[in-house]
Design an enzyme around this catalytic site. Sequence first.
Site, short mmCIF file in Angstrom:
data_model
loop_
_atom_site.label_atom_id
_atom_site.label_comp_id
_atom_site.label_asym_id
_atom_site.label_seq_id
_atom_site.Cartn_x
_atom_site.Cartn_y
_atom_site.Cartn_z
N THR A 110 0.86 -1.18 0.00
CA THR A 110 0.00 0.00 0.00
C THR A 110 0.89 1.23 0.00
O THR A 110 1.55 1.54 1.00
CB THR A 110 -0.91 0.02 1.24
N LYS A 185 -7.06 1.96 -2.96
CA LYS A 185 -6.70 1.45 -1.63
C LYS A 185 -6.70 2.58 -0.60
O LYS A 185 -7.17 2.39 0.54
CB LYS A 185 -5.32 0.77 -1.69
N LYS A 253 -0.39 5.85 8.51
CA LYS A 253 0.32 6.14 7.25
C LYS A 253 -0.66 6.26 6.10
O LYS A 253 -0.54 7.16 5.25
CB LYS A 253 1.35 5.02 7.00
#
Length: 301
Positions: A110, A185, A253
């Site tokens: 990701t 995502k 994050k």
Amino acid sequence: GRVSVLTFGAMAESKPSVAYLGMGIMGSAMAGRLIDAGFPVTVWNRSRDKCEPFAAKGAQIADTPKAAVEACDFVFTCTSDPTSAKAVVFGENGVLAGISPGKRFIDMSTVDEETSKAIGAEIVARGGRFLEAPVSGSKGPALQGQLVILTGGEKALQEEAQPCFDVLGKRTFFLGDVGAGARMKLVINMVMGINMVALSEGLAVGTRAGLDGADIMEVIKEGAIASPMYGLKGPKMLAGDYGTNFPLKHQQKDMRLAIGLGEQVGQALPLAAASNEVFKAAAAGGQADADFSAVFDAVKR
């Protein structure tokens, strides 16, 4: 050499060789499923000890990403953030050093769109083939082969890799050019993070106001806002069980990267920004490596 899709499907013994780079929570679960499905698998991790359990199951261990790329038909990687994703590809004896014309590289990390595009461009410039394939789902779905796989890049490579994806996930989406998978995502994980903070605030204010937490969860379950995540996480949060399925530091994050995406396209994201601050506070409070649901502790303070 290249294995045709027809041969791939027709004969079990012709399954292509697969390398998996990065033996974290997700990478190790996916590599284990590929081994169990009968693929010849080579694994690599920065710290070799995480590879040893897979060697016991019959996997080969590569000394470097370069060696893994050179030895295998398909190369998958899953690392924790843009910095580590680029290190695996661009570092000394990294993926890029092993790429030759026709080599297939699939990055399931990701990361932000820029990182995905930068990696893809360099792979293709060397004659390699690239697909981004981040996943929606955490440790449990990864172990059960129930991930949702979000691909972007070369459509033909997605189709060739589909027998592997079928072992790893319940649904594969092809979303377009490189970068589309990364964007999807981040959108999904942004919504997930906001919803986790919302559930935390609801449980916090409800229990502080004298309601029973289990009752709150039962009422949520019967209404329109019921969701698998709430049903799975709510009871564990009330019990203080933050066993890590998706680390809080990775959720934070992803919130940061999603907010960056908002800045790029000129979209205000006030809820994402507020939720990000709560995850940052939880990380600073010692919960960075706990499950992302441990944000509940920061909310309760």
